[in-house]
Write a protein that holds these residues in place. Sequence first.
Motif, mmCIF file in Angstrom:
data_model
loop_
_atom_site.group_PDB
_atom_site.id
_atom_site.type_symbol
_atom_site.label_atom_id
_atom_site.label_comp_id
_atom_site.label_asym_id
_atom_site.label_seq_id
_atom_site.Cartn_x
_atom_site.Cartn_y
_atom_site.Cartn_z
ATOM 1 N N GLY A 1 0.832 -1.194 0.000
ATOM 2 C CA GLY A 1 0.000 0.000 0.000
ATOM 3 C C GLY A 1 0.867 1.245 0.000
ATOM 4 N N VAL A 2 0.205 2.317 -0.213
ATOM 5 C CA VAL A 2 0.885 3.603 -0.065
ATOM 6 C C VAL A 2 0.451 4.147 1.277
ATOM 7 N N VAL A 3 1.354 4.251 2.163
ATOM 8 C CA VAL A 3 0.956 4.591 3.520
ATOM 9 C C VAL A 3 1.412 5.998 3.866
ATOM 10 N N CYS B 1 -8.558 0.115 -11.721
ATOM 11 C CA CYS B 1 -8.128 -0.269 -10.373
ATOM 12 C C CYS B 1 -8.969 0.443 -9.354
ATOM 13 N N THR B 2 -9.402 -0.290 -8.371
ATOM 14 C CA THR B 2 -10.048 0.401 -7.257
ATOM 15 C C THR B 2 -8.966 0.997 -6.377
ATOM 16 N N GLU B 3 -9.323 2.042 -5.713
ATOM 17 C CA GLU B 3 -8.324 2.726 -4.899
ATOM 18 C C GLU B 3 -7.801 1.838 -3.783
ATOM 19 N N GLY B 4 -8.705 1.045 -3.212
ATOM 20 C CA GLY B 4 -8.246 0.131 -2.190
ATOM 21 C C GLY B 4 -7.920 0.801 -0.872
ATOM 22 N N ARG B 5 -8.806 1.670 -0.402
ATOM 23 C CA ARG B 5 -8.588 2.267 0.911
ATOM 24 C C ARG B 5 -8.640 1.180 1.962
ATOM 25 N N PRO B 6 -8.025 1.243 3.076
ATOM 26 C CA PRO B 6 -7.099 2.300 3.470
ATOM 27 C C PRO B 6 -5.660 2.087 3.035
ATOM 28 N N SER C 1 -1.503 0.690 -9.887
ATOM 29 C CA SER C 1 -1.533 1.498 -11.107
ATOM 30 C C SER C 1 -0.129 1.953 -11.465
ATOM 31 N N ASN C 2 0.670 2.166 -10.435
ATOM 32 C CA ASN C 2 2.069 2.474 -10.659
ATOM 33 C C ASN C 2 2.747 1.378 -11.472
ATOM 34 N N GLU C 3 2.579 0.156 -10.981
ATOM 35 C CA GLU C 3 3.227 -0.974 -11.645
ATOM 36 C C GLU C 3 2.729 -1.134 -13.065
ATOM 37 N N LEU C 4 1.422 -0.996 -13.226
ATOM 38 C CA LEU C 4 0.862 -1.220 -14.549
ATOM 39 C C LEU C 4 1.279 -0.141 -15.522
ATOM 40 N N ALA C 5 1.420 1.041 -15.001
ATOM 41 C CA ALA C 5 1.847 2.118 -15.896
ATOM 42 C C ALA C 5 3.233 1.822 -16.464
ATOM 43 N N LYS C 6 4.043 1.171 -15.639
ATOM 44 C CA LYS C 6 5.382 0.810 -16.128
ATOM 45 C C LYS C 6 5.294 -0.172 -17.285
ATOM 46 N N LEU C 7 4.194 -0.944 -17.315
ATOM 47 C CA LEU C 7 4.058 -1.930 -18.383
ATOM 48 C C LEU C 7 3.359 -1.345 -19.596
ATOM 49 N N LYS D 1 -6.941 3.007 -15.209
ATOM 50 C CA LYS D 1 -7.818 4.069 -14.698
ATOM 51 C C LYS D 1 -8.082 3.768 -13.239
ATOM 52 N N LEU D 2 -8.008 4.775 -12.424
ATOM 53 C CA LEU D 2 -8.239 4.589 -10.998
ATOM 54 C C LEU D 2 -9.667 4.932 -10.652
ATOM 55 N N LEU D 3 -10.258 4.120 -9.801
ATOM 56 C CA LEU D 3 -11.613 4.424 -9.328
ATOM 57 C C LEU D 3 -11.575 4.510 -7.819
#
Lengths: 590, 393
Positions: B56-58, B243-248, B256-262, B267-269
């Motif tokens: 996660g991004v914490v 991608c769902t945001e996936g809180r928390p 999305s970071n990883e996928l952007a590299k590919l 799209k983030l939701l």
Amino acid sequence: MEPRRPSRVIDPKVRKVGFFTPGPPPDRTRSGPAATTPTRNQSPVSNSLSPVMIPPARHASDNLSRAVGMPVPVASQLHAHPPADSLQVGSYTPSDSVISASPTRSPSSRIGLDGEFSEDSINWMKRSNSGRISAARPTGGPDLKQSVEALINVAEGNKPGTTSGMSAPAQTSKPVNKPNQKKDGPPMVSSTIVPERKGGDKPPEKDRKKDMPPPRMQFDDKSRVEKAKKRSVTKQTEARNRVELFRHLPQYERGNQLSDLESKFFQLDHVHPAVYKVGLQFLAGDIMWSNTRCIAMLQAFQKVIEDYSTPSEKTLARDLTSKINSSVSFLIECRPLSISMGNAIRFLKSRIAKITLAQTESEAKTFLCSDIDRYINEKIVLADKVIVRHAVTKIRDGDVLLTYGSSSLVEMILLHAHELRRQFRVVVVDSRPNLEGQQLLRRLVEKGFSCTYTHINAVSYIMHEVTRIFLGAASVLSNGTVYSTVGTACIAMVAHAHHVPVLICCESYKFHERVQLDSICNPDAIAKVPGRTNNCLDDWAGKENLQLLNLAYDVTPSDYVSMIVTEHGMIPPTSVPVIVREYGREHLLI
Amino acid sequence: MWWRSASFILDKNDSFLRDDSETRLLSPPPSSSMAQTLDPNLTISPYYQTRAAHHGVVTSDWLAQAHAAAGRDTATPSSEPEASLNSIGSDNSFSVIDEFNNWRKQPDLAEAVAAIRALASVIRSSQATTMMELQNELKTASDSLKSWDMTSISLTAGCDLFMRYVTRTSAVEYEDFDSAKSRFLERAEKFGEISYKARKIIAMLGQDFIFDGCTILVHGFSRVVLELLKTAAENRKHFRVLCTEGRPDRTGLRLSNELAKLDVPVKLLIDSAVAYSMDEIDMVFVGADGVVESGGIINMMGTYQISLVAKSMDKPVYVAAESYKFARLYPLNQKDMVPALRPIDFGVPIPSKVEVETSARDYTPPQYLTLLFTDLGVLTPSVVSDELIQLYL
């Protein structure tokens, strides 16, 4: 992680779950049609058909014609068969017929009437749709024809063979002739597995005989009912005013079987006294629940084995098997077998078949007796303990548990949870005519449970406070369908509508690889309302337009069952054939 | 949850007159939404903590809160197993839990592999001379690991698998002790390889289901699903991912970071926008923390919701999970599992009277799942029980 057992899947794309045994697929003409016999889900032997190819509706006419040994598609041969074949005809297969309900206790015991399964649900539906029994043509599609034809041919070949072969060594007296053939169904299956393992070099005729269970009793056909009555040991008078819709099932009044049987005691010398005693107890309703009946029967068989001595010029295995057969058929006359009893008998017969000539008689006998003890211990006593342990993990503090009728296993679970000091409430749901929930209620209240008692009419009212439902079962069939006391299906469906999980507690020896339906019993039981002096239904038989129907069992589809608790763990209803496949094979191999 | 039945009300009235012990019968089951401040026995799930750290991004706030909570709570659970461990092997200060934690911290390592590596290190450092002794040591270590983190299914499954292997094969007669030990160690290493290969197999099987031009919804950060999407991208499939945001944990951001590299269009939701976007979605991919006996899965909070929406709109839900995640659990409803809690940071202070639902995971029943991609093949949910029965036969 560790290497799995070698997969038995032949075609990796097709996962065959639950219907197959390893081994060379037997010759198609032999066991293929046999596989498509009345029992839709194949016995483990006949596995050459893929699970998908379950032949569609074979209905009344099929059974009829098969039973009479007539080839169905060829109308010209309709009357070609000798009446000798009808000996086979009048039989009904008890082991796939009646089941005792473990939770059912009836003061007016349903003697010998408890049930008869119709072949398959599709069959039944077709009949009910037509509204009357059609004895005429098959309407199976053309692709069915071949299999049906082959089956009929097999059946024809079967009849004389079976009649002469099986009945001769088995019976000394005629009355039990017919019932003996009934028993051949499932035991044939199991004993066929043994010869197959030995190389399958028996003559095809014999295998065919063994593969095909004898057809069922057609109670709506007058001539066959007459023949059956002539041959039966106990007399059962048919109910007056039978219900048309259920004519395929036996509908009898509570008769004078008990006194009849007693008077015949000295004539039935082929029946061992222990078996006779157990039979009388069944008939009189002293022994009621499925587990108790099974144990009593097995213990009676132990005595039979102990007292047995091989007559000269006969092998122990064959002769003992036939003796067991005759005892079993006697018990069937008293009260039809439950599925659990059928499985136990099959186990016993497979054990007997394993006796080699190398063993002496006394060795063999002790071996068998200890096997029976082990079976009772493992499959019933210990299994119950394990089930209780598993089920108790699903009871949490604050739960409201609902149970229906009176199941010994559910009672054990509740008591154990109480001992573990879980805080929960129990709702006992009961129904007429037996009102067995009252016994359970009494016992629970004595132990200090906080209980609620209600009738099944109120189940939808009370369902929203319930958190879990524990039910017992008489049997669980191969597609996850639960066969249990009438009313269980109703409870399960209401629970499903309220999203309450339904847990079925059942030992694995009650699992069955067939699929079955309903049953009917003594109508007088519902006409009497205890405590009322003025029963308006007292002379119900006199009214022509009135028919009473007292069903004893019903079937709960697997969609309404959340989980089945067995001694192998908690499994989803879809995994029943897996257990039948895995553990059924084990005890045959050992 | 408040019961509305008539009998409840009557009973309640009675109970006011009676002793307190009766009312416990009527109280609802202890809900897992009790914040840990009220009930010190409900600790934060270390499993989800680690996952959050990896995937996660914490925020720093969250970290601070987590540390505070961890510092308060790990004092209780870890002291017991360590005490028991120390009482047995008191001459060495080796702790299997520390070892496990070390392994677990590596982001790319599967949980079960970490567990087995920890057990392997127990074998390595063991001073037992007989098989029984070694087995006992292993059993103790395995039990302590399991009890330290009861919420992690892969951990339990990994320990169980290894223990079964050890007990099953330890009765080999001709083998001497040292060769047996080395065999176990070899096996442990091999398991790491197997699990790594498992991901590849799953990726290969699963990417067949992705067709050109399809839109995929992904929830949570599963390394297996990522591998699957990578393989599909490498095979020149054109698809796009929501991608769902996936809180928390904000797993969606990481993914999305990883996928952007590919170079996969992403799209983030926000989590609430799933039903809104379900029309344009062709299939849903999720991973699993555990696959249970009924065929359902236990996964990050939100999976059940998404499956419900997908089912009602007839979209297939595919689960990618390795076979060692199969567990002999059978939850009957959401609350029927061991509660796994993790703190949630809302970014603003919450009044102490307000309860927070902090469960980290939910249970998705099998009727909402279409297929499971595992290293055993592509399975339907009902086959899970079949496999489990065979495994534990």
